[in-house]
Design a protein around this motif. Structure first.
Motif, PDB file in Angstrom:
ATOM      1  N   PRO A 168       0.827  -1.212   0.000  1.00  0.00           N
ATOM      2  CA  PRO A 168       0.000   0.000   0.000  1.00  0.00           C
ATOM      3  C   PRO A 168       0.860   1.261   0.000  1.00  0.00           C
ATOM      4  N   LEU A 169       0.374   2.256  -0.692  1.00  0.00           N
ATOM      5  CA  LEU A 169       1.135   3.507  -0.780  1.00  0.00           C
ATOM      6  C   LEU A 169       0.438   4.608   0.008  1.00  0.00           C
ATOM      7  N   ILE A 170       1.247   5.524   0.497  1.00  0.00           N
ATOM      8  CA  ILE A 170       0.677   6.693   1.182  1.00  0.00           C
ATOM      9  C   ILE A 170       1.293   7.956   0.581  1.00  0.00           C
ATOM     10  N   THR A 171       0.619   9.048   0.861  1.00  0.00           N
ATOM     11  CA  THR A 171       1.147  10.345   0.408  1.00  0.00           C
ATOM     12  C   THR A 171       0.815  11.390   1.465  1.00  0.00           C
ATOM     13  N   ILE A 172       1.454  12.511   1.365  1.00  0.00           N
ATOM     14  CA  ILE A 172       1.163  13.575   2.346  1.00  0.00           C
ATOM     15  C   ILE A 172       0.662  14.810   1.592  1.00  0.00           C
ATOM     16  N   LYS A 173      -0.467  15.327   2.063  1.00  0.00           N
ATOM     17  CA  LYS A 173      -1.016  16.555   1.457  1.00  0.00           C
ATOM     18  C   LYS A 173      -1.448  17.463   2.590  1.00  0.00           C
ATOM     19  N   ASP A 174      -1.012  18.653   2.579  1.00  0.00           N
ATOM     20  CA  ASP A 174      -1.331  19.636   3.639  1.00  0.00           C
ATOM     21  C   ASP A 174      -1.057  19.061   5.030  1.00  0.00           C
TER      22      ASP A 174
END
Lengths: 322, 471
Positions: A168-174
């Motif tokens: 699974p992939l994650i990302t960071i936004k704000d």
């Protein structure tokens, strides 16, 4: 004679003396991140018993970087309580990574996640295992777009002839973490959130989630629970049945909402099947189902089979808010 | 002169009374030990009678013996006999180089006191004292049967200590009784001052640490043992009697167990067994988990322990040994200190020193907890020898844990088990009824069945295994 025997036993005991390690001499790693950038391996370790300090180490090889990390601040690094690892997608392409980590650590039950982002951007904000664990738990329950994949799961998928590991992939936004689909690193293929979710559903790895449905420019929250996928394959007919309960606070529009949800789900499952067949690598349990029954060219059967997707959602009597 | 010979034999001891009297124109001498004999008894019952006596026969000695009121009088002929009887507290009347011994012992015991070391909540409170007759009497009072045999003998060249071997003739194995007698007869020492001395001679030395002979101050426990077919050894001048053979499970039992409900007894026995395990293994487990097998510890506990040890400069073993030895010193000073000091030593040692050691960073708080639990668990047993055995095994396990972690403890456990299994007490396996397994006896081990359902005796102790008396 007795004295000789006793002395002999004591000597034998000392021969097998194993160096011990006191608890306070250990640097306990609960979170680890690995990146490969500018031809350098970068290792980040969060030491939980040293005020959650994040240590950064660099090396030309995996071996070198882990050797450098043997001692941190005069304490021996201790990985047995490692619970989350974050890999950049660049390092996941390294074919030796899994083998190296398997040999390096006795504990292989840690959660593994990946990211396409610059790993340091995420680590600036989040470098404790508990932060990732609570994020995964919440995201899994709310959206069903991420699940706990342990290193053990990755290894067992890799050992399987016809399965490919999905991370699974994650990302960071704000400054907030979000799930970002999945990554089939052995095929270098990214999946979006919906296809990943379909994969988890078919594998029965998620049993509930919620989603927003738009009707006439208005958004409605809908909850799906008690989800279960049943796969049947007979006479070249593949039938995927997803059963479960549906519930929404807006009971007036429930039938319409249900229609949209079913249609979305069907699309997601179809997309998922297409990707799986396209890559000729299984990341669900469908192919395993066929393979175990037929044991002969399972992908050919999967590809040629007549596919039927049945979504059977029943209105839940009790509200999710009760 | 016989009186002069006696004086010389005792080296003119100041406590020896040699008093000549002229009675009916004949010189008669009274000889007695001032400390062993009762002056008032001699004055009131012997001298009064003697002074009024008119001799009518030629045989003065015979006339004296027949006229003095006593149930225990004897004519003595040799000097050795005479000195023995003086030492036993007899009054001697000498005439014409002959002697009559008349029992006139003074009471030197402290009376029947309360149990001090094996206290129970229920059950009798009387305890054995230093008087042989009192001790036998306390048992006879509980077992009023002619089947209770008391075989006596004297041991010790100088002490000539009276030893009584008590057994139920219809229950006990006579082979064992004879074995005990033989061992006691073969004791060749100058003195047996207390029953504890005898243990060395009776012990088969099959176990270096665990006690194989029970020592008790409770007459009810001794009586119960006799009914089970065990042998009780009463020693003069000792407030403790010995019981043999003895089993490991006996140390998990107390007389209280038989006076209450079986279900409560079972619970308490399980607690005692847990205390046995805790006393031996808890410090070792702590050492193993913090130095070798840290991965077993859940992370919150791991971090808690690690933070507590942060400033401690010693290894876990040194820390544990330091604490254990400190506790032993405290316990020893607590036992030996004069009662007037009250609990000051305990307070100083337990609270002030413990707290100061933690604050100074010498000991971690968790280690104080671990050693305290272990030490307190060890005190759940009334037998000092069992407490001693637990202490040794605790140290052995701690050292094994330091070198090998959990594997070491496992090896230690196997050695402990092997040591118990191979031990015997007076030819009886120590670990019975578990090894060998005796089905009927299981009802009275860790789990206790209703007393009325325990109808059989241990077949290892007797051939007369049926407890029920047929009407």
């Amino acid at each position: 004679m007795k004295k000789i025997i006793i002395t002999g036993i004591i000597l034998l005991l000392f021969l097998g003396y194993a160096p011990y390690q006191e608890l306070n001499d250990l640097a306990v790693v609960d979170f680890m991140a690995l990146d490969f950038k500018d031809n350098k391996y970068k290792l980040y370790l969060n030491i939980i018993n040293m005020d959650n300090t994040l240590y950064e180490l660099e090396g030309d090889s995996l071996g070198e970087v882990f050797f450098k990390a043997k001692n941190v601040n005069n304490k021996k690094t201790y990985y047995n309580h490692l619970s989350v690892t974050l890999f950049s997608t660049s390092i996941l392409k390294d074919k030796e990574l899994l083998t190296f980590l398997k040999d390096e650590f006795t504990n292989i039950d840690y959660v593994t996640i990946g990211t396409k982002d610059n790993i340091e951007d995420i680590l600036d904000k989040f470098h404790q295992s508990s932060e990732y664990e609570s994020f995964i738990t919440k995201e899994k329950e709310d959206l069903g777009s991420i699940i706990n994949v342990t290193f053990k799961d990755l290894l067992s998928d890799r050992m399987d002839d016809i399965k490919t590991p999905l991370i699974p992939l994650i990302t960071i936004k704000d400054d907030v973490l979000h799930s970002n689909g999945g990554y089939l690193f052995s095929k270098d293929t990214y999946l979006d959130n919906n296809i990943s979710k379909a994969s988890y559903l078919i594998s029965n790895k998620i049993t509930s989630y919620s989603q927003k449905v738009e009707i006439d420019d208005k958004y409605y929250e809908v909850f799906l629970s008690n989800l279960k996928t049943i796969i049947n394959y007979k006479d070249n007919n593949l039938k995927i049945t997803i059963k479960g309960d549906i519930n929404s606070p807006d009971t007036d529009n429930l039938e319409k909402i249900k229609e949209i949800v079913i249609s979305d789900l069907k699309n997601d499952v179809n997309s998922f099947i297409l990707v799986e067949l396209d890559k000729y690598k299984s990341f669900s349990n469908i192919i395993n189902y066929i393979y175990l029954k037929e044991k002969d060219k399972p992908f050919d059967k999967y590809k040629d089979a007549k596919k039927e997707i049945v979504i059977d959602l029943k209105k839940k009597e009790k509200s999710n808010y009760d | 002169m016989l009186s002069e010979e006696i004086k010389n034999a005792f080296g003119n001891a100041t406590d020896l009374i040699v008093r000549p009297f002229i009675i009916d124109n004949r010189e008669i001498t009274l000889v007695m030990s001032e400390v062993m004999g009762s002056s008032s008894y001699v004055n009131d019952f012997i001298l009064k009678k003697l002074l009024d006596l008119k001799f009518t026969k030629e045989d003065i000695i015979d006339e004296l013996l027949n006229n003095i009121p006593t149930n225990n009088g004897k004519i003595l002929t040799t000097l050795e006999e005479i000195t023995d009887y003086i030492c036993m507290g007899f009054a001697l009347i000498l005439y014409d180089n002959k002697a009559i011994a008349i029992e006139a012992r003074s009471t030197l015991d402290r009376g029947i006191g309360e149990v001090s070391n094996e206290s129970t909540i229920m059950g009798s409170k009387d305890a054995f004292n230093e008087n042989f007759n009192t001790n036998v009497g306390l048992i006879r009072r509980r077992l009023r049967t002619n089947e209770l045999y008391v075989d006596g003998l004297f041991v010790g060249k100088s002490s000539k200590t009276k030893i009584g071997i008590l057994y139920m003739h219809n229950i006990a194995t006579l082979k064992n009784v004879n074995d005990i007698k033989e061992r006691l007869k073969n004791i060749n020492v100058d003195g047996i001052i207390d029953s504890g001395y005898l243990k060395t001679y009776l012990d088969t030395k099959t176990n270096l640490l665990f006690p194989t002979i029970t020592s008790t101050e409770r007459p009810d426990l001794a009586s119960q043992a006799l009914l089970e077919g065990k042998i009780v050894i009463v020693t003069d001048n000792s407030p403790n009697v010995l019981i043999t053979p003895t089993f490991f499970v006996d140390y998990l039992h107390t007389p209280d167990d038989y006076y209450g409900k079986a279900i409560n007894t079972s619970f308490v026995r399980i607690v005692r067994f847990i205390a046995f395990l805790t006393a031996i293994f808890i410090p070792a487990l702590y050492i193993a988990l913090t130095t070798h097998n840290q991965d077993i510890l859940p992370l919150p506990i791991f971090l808690n322990f690690a933070s507590q040890r942060e400033s401690v400069p010693f290894s876990a073993l040194i820390e544990a040994l330091f604490m254990s030895i400190s506790f032993e010193i405290l316990r020893e000073s607590d036992i030996r200190k004069p009662a007037a000091l009250g609990s000051s030593v305990s307070i100083l040692g337990g609270l002030i020193l413990g707290d100061a050691a933690v604050n100074a960073g010498i000991i971690s708080p968790i280690m104080i907890i671990v050693i305290s639990i272990s030490a307190i668990s060890g005190l759940a047993f009334s037998s000092m020898e069992m407490i001693g055995a637990l202490r040794w095994w605790r140290f052995i396990m701690m050292i094994l844990a330091m070198f090998y972690g959990l594997f070491g403890i496992f090896v230690g456990f196997i050695i402990l088990l092997a040591s118990l299994v191979t031990t015997s007490s007076l030819h009886v396996p120590y670990l019975a009824p578990f090894s060998p397994f005796i089905k009927n006896e299981i009802k009275d081990t860790l789990i206790k069945g209703e007393s009325k359902k325990i109808r059989k005796r241990n077949p290892l102790l007797t051939k007369n295994i049926i407890r029920e008396v047929k009407k």
